[in-house]
Scaffold this active site. Structure first.
Site, PDB file in Angstrom:
ATOM      1  N   HIS A   1      -4.345 -20.076  13.096  1.00 34.63           N
ATOM      2  CA  HIS A   1      -5.658 -20.572  13.081  1.00 34.63           C
ATOM      3  C   HIS A   1      -6.448 -19.184  12.082  1.00 34.63           C
ATOM      4  CE1 HIS A   1      -9.688 -21.834  14.058  1.00 34.63           C
ATOM      5  NE2 HIS A   1     -10.020 -20.858  14.181  1.00 34.63           N
TER       6      HIS A   1
ATOM      7  N   GLY B   1     -11.118   4.061   1.717  1.00 31.70           N
ATOM      8  CA  GLY B   1     -11.880   5.098   2.553  1.00 31.70           C
ATOM      9  C   GLY B   1     -13.172   4.484   3.221  1.00 31.70           C
TER      10      GLY B   1
ATOM     11  N   ASP C   1      -8.110  -7.265   2.181  1.00 28.84           N
ATOM     12  CA  ASP C   1      -6.678  -7.376   3.180  1.00 28.84           C
ATOM     13  C   ASP C   1      -7.402  -6.719   4.345  1.00 28.84           C
ATOM     14  OD1 ASP C   1      -5.235  -4.530   3.980  1.00 28.84           O
ATOM     15  OD2 ASP C   1      -6.337  -4.287   2.077  1.00 28.84           O
TER      16      ASP C   1
ATOM     17  N   GLN D   1     -12.100   7.150  -3.777  1.00 32.51           N
ATOM     18  CA  GLN D   1     -12.284   7.597  -2.743  1.00 32.51           C
ATOM     19  C   GLN D   1     -14.062   8.355  -2.601  1.00 32.51           C
ATOM     20  OE1 GLN D   1     -11.222   7.505   0.418  1.00 32.51           O
ATOM     21  NE2 GLN D   1      -9.170   6.544   0.113  1.00 32.51           N
TER      22      GLN D   1
ATOM     23  N   ASP E   1      -3.065   8.375  -1.920  1.00 36.27           N
ATOM     24  CA  ASP E   1      -4.499   8.895  -1.682  1.00 36.27           C
ATOM     25  C   ASP E   1      -4.464   9.416  -0.438  1.00 36.27           C
ATOM     26  OD1 ASP E   1      -4.300   6.496  -0.334  1.00 36.27           O
ATOM     27  OD2 ASP E   1      -6.622   6.441  -0.905  1.00 36.27           O
TER      28      ASP E   1
ATOM     29  N   ASP F   1       0.868  -0.893   0.000  1.00 42.28           N
ATOM     30  CA  ASP F   1      -0.044  -0.101  -0.142  1.00 42.28           C
ATOM     31  C   ASP F   1       0.882   1.368   0.061  1.00 42.28           C
ATOM     32  OD1 ASP F   1       0.915   0.410   2.641  1.00 42.28           O
ATOM     33  OD2 ASP F   1      -0.794  -0.204   3.667  1.00 42.28           O
ATOM     34  N   SER F   2       0.280   2.499  -0.069  1.00 43.26           N
ATOM     35  CA  SER F   2       1.000   3.554  -0.534  1.00 43.26           C
ATOM     36  C   SER F   2       1.457   4.219   0.687  1.00 43.26           C
ATOM     37  CB  SER F   2       0.301   4.507  -1.480  1.00 43.26           C
ATOM     38  OG  SER F   2      -0.878   5.128  -0.859  1.00 43.26           O
ATOM     39  N   GLY F   3       1.061   3.897   1.795  1.00 38.81           N
ATOM     40  CA  GLY F   3       1.090   4.806   3.026  1.00 38.81           C
ATOM     41  C   GLY F   3       0.260   5.663   3.134  1.00 38.81           C
ATOM     42  N   GLY F   4      -0.847   5.813   2.373  1.00 38.18           N
ATOM     43  CA  GLY F   4      -1.798   7.083   2.782  1.00 38.18           C
ATOM     44  C   GLY F   4      -2.599   6.608   3.917  1.00 38.18           C
ATOM     45  N   TYR F   5      -3.124   5.553   4.075  1.00 36.81           N
ATOM     46  CA  TYR F   5      -3.671   5.048   5.181  1.00 36.81           C
ATOM     47  C   TYR F   5      -2.859   5.496   6.633  1.00 36.81           C
ATOM     48  CZ  TYR F   5      -6.518   2.800   8.742  1.00 36.81           C
ATOM     49  OH  TYR F   5      -7.387   2.490   9.830  1.00 36.81           O
TER      50      TYR F   5
END
Length: 377
Positions: free
Chosen positions: A341, A222, A272, A195, A147, A93-97
Site C-alpha cells: 500500500h 547529508g 529514495d 555535501q 562520501d 548507494d556507496s555505503g557512505g550512509y
C-alpha cells in the site's frame, strides 16, 4: 546510451518532468525508488514491484550486499539484476550512509573508512577505489560516489573538513570509475554527491564543485538526518539553483510525502527512502487524505477499504478492520499488505506529480494536497 531529458517545466515552480534513459529501460521523472537494502524490498516480491507497484527503478545497498551475500556471489550470478531477477534499472548507494550510521564502529581517515561489520564484528575498509570496484561488480545502472555524510547538528569546522574530504574522495572515485569498464553488457554511470551540512556557503561551494564534473546525475546528500524541514528545503533550493538543469538531480533519503512534493517543486527528479516500507511494518499507512495508524482501536470494526482509490488492488479489496486484525495477531501478511500500500501510494504521488507538471497544474495541486497529507485520520 544513458541520457536525461527534461520534457516539461512547471510555470509556477522549479518542478520538471523528464526521462532518464538506461540500458534497462526508461525512468519517468520525478520518480521514487523503493529501497531494497539487501537485494529485496522487504516482504515484496519482484513481480509485485513490477506489476502492482509499477516501480521503474529500485535501490540496493553496497554495504549490505558486500557483507551478505558477498560481492563474489553477485558477480557469479552475472550481476545484481540476474541475482535478484529484476530487469529494470537499479541504483546502488556507496555505503557512505551506513558507515555514517555506524558511528560507534567506524573510523574515518583520508584513505577511507574502517568499520566493524554489524553482522559479525569483522573489520573492513571502504576506500573510494574499492567501493567503485564493488559497485562495478554488483552491476547497478547508477552507482554512487563514496562520501561522508555529516550528522545534524554539525559544527562548521567539521562540516568544512568533511566536505573537502568528500571532494577528494570524489576525484579518486572518478579516476577509478573512468579507468574501468562495466563488467556486464550494459552501461553504468557514476553520480557525485553534494555535501556541506545545512551551512549555505558550504552547500554552494560543494554544488559548484560537483556541477563542474558534468555527470549525468548529481546527488544531494547529508539531508534528512534530523534537521528541520525548513533547512531541508532551503539547502535543496540552494543546490538546485546551482546544479545543471540538463542533469538529473537526486535527493538522497527523503522522506515524508509532503517533503517529496515540496522538493519536486524545488527541482528534484529522484528520491529514495526507507520510510514507506519501514513505517508500513509498524502499521503506519499513507493516503492522499492523511495518515492512518491502523493498529488504533478506532479501526477495529471499520469494514471500509484500506484505501478505495489506491492503485494497489489489495488496498481496495481488504478492509481496515482486516488489516488491523492481521497486525494484532502478528501475521506476516500484515506487513506485506501495508508495504504494498505505502509503496503504491509513493509511486502514485510522483506519477501524479508528473501528470500535473505536464498539465501545467502542479503548484496549485501540490498546495491543495499537502495539508491533506499531514492529516491524522
Amino acid at each position: 546510451m544513458m541520457k536525461f531529458e527534461v520534457k516539461a517545466l512547471d510555470k509556477k515552480s522549479n518542478a520538471r518532468a523528464g526521462i532518464l534513459t538506461t540500458d534497462h529501460g526508461e525512468i519517468e521523472t520525478p520518480i521514487f525508488m523503493p529501497v531494497g537494502t539487501i537485494g529485496t524490498v522487504k516482504g515484496v516480491h519482484q513481480k509485485e514491484l513490477d506489476e502492482v507497484i509499477k516501480a521503474q527503478i529500485i535501490l540496493g545497498n553496497t554495504y549490505h550486499m558486500y557483507l551478505r551475500p558477498g560481492t563474489d556471489v553477485v558477480e557469479g550470478a552475472g550481476g545484481i539484476h540476474k541475482f535478484i531477477n529484476w530487469s529494470k534499472p537499479i541504483l546502488t548507494d556507496s555505503g557512505g550512509y551506513q558507515v555514517y550510521s555506524l558511528s560507534q564502529k567506524r573510523k574515518i581517515k583520508e584513505e577511507g573508512a574502517t568499520f566493524s561489520s554489524h553482522v559479525d564484528g569483522s573489520k573492513h575498509l571502504f576506500t573510494p577505489e574499492n567501493v567503485m570496484d564493488i559497485q562495478r561488480k554488483l552491476g547497478a545502472d547508477i552507482i554512487m560516489a563514496f562520501d561522508e555524510c555529516t550528522p545534524y547538528p554539525c559544527e562548521k569546522r567539521y562540516a568544512t573538513r568533511s566536505m573537502h574530504m568528500t571532494h577528494r574522495w570524489l576525484e579518486r572515485c572518478l579516476t577509478a570509475f573512468d579507468q574501468s569498464e562495466s563488467m556486464y553488457d550494459y552501461e553504468q554511470t557514476l553520480a557525485p554527491i553534494v555535501q556541506g551540512s545545512v551551512i549555505p556557503d558550504l552547500r554552494k561551494q560543494s554544488s559548484e564543485y560537483i556541477a563542474k564534473k558534468d555527470r549525468l546525475i548529481n546527488a544531494i546528500g547529508g539531508l534528512s538526518v534530523g534537521e528541520p524541514h525548513e533547512d531541508l528545503y532551503a539547502m535543496t533550493e540552494l543546490c538546485c539553483g546551482i546544479l545543471p538543469e540538463s542533469r538529473a538531480r537526486y535527493l538522497m533519503g527523503v522522506g515524508l510525502p509532503e517533503n517529496i512534493l515540496q522538493c519536486i517543486g524545488l527541482g528534484i527528479d529522484m528520491f529514495d527512502c526507507v520510510l514507506p516500507s519501514r513505517n508500513a511494518r509498524h502499521g503506519l499507512l499513507y493516503t492522499p487524505n492523511g495518515v492512518i495508524h491502523i493498529k488504533n482501536l478506532k479501526w477495529k470494526s471499520d469494514f471500509s477499504p484500506i484505501d478505495a482509490d489506491s492503485t494497489v488492488e489489495t488496498s481496495r479489496l481488504h478492509s481496515k478492520a482486516y488489516l488491523r486484525h492481521l497486525f494484532q495477531v502478528k501475521e506476516l501478511l500484515a506487513g506485506q499488505l501495508a508495504t504494498l500500500h505505502n509503496l503504491g501510494f509513493y509511486l502514485w504521488l510522483v506519477q501524479e506529480s508528473r501528470k500535473q507538471i505536464l498539465n501545467g497544474t502542479f503548484s496549485t495541486w501540490k498546495d491543495a494536497l499537502i495539508p491533506r497529507l499531514q492529516t491524522k485520520l
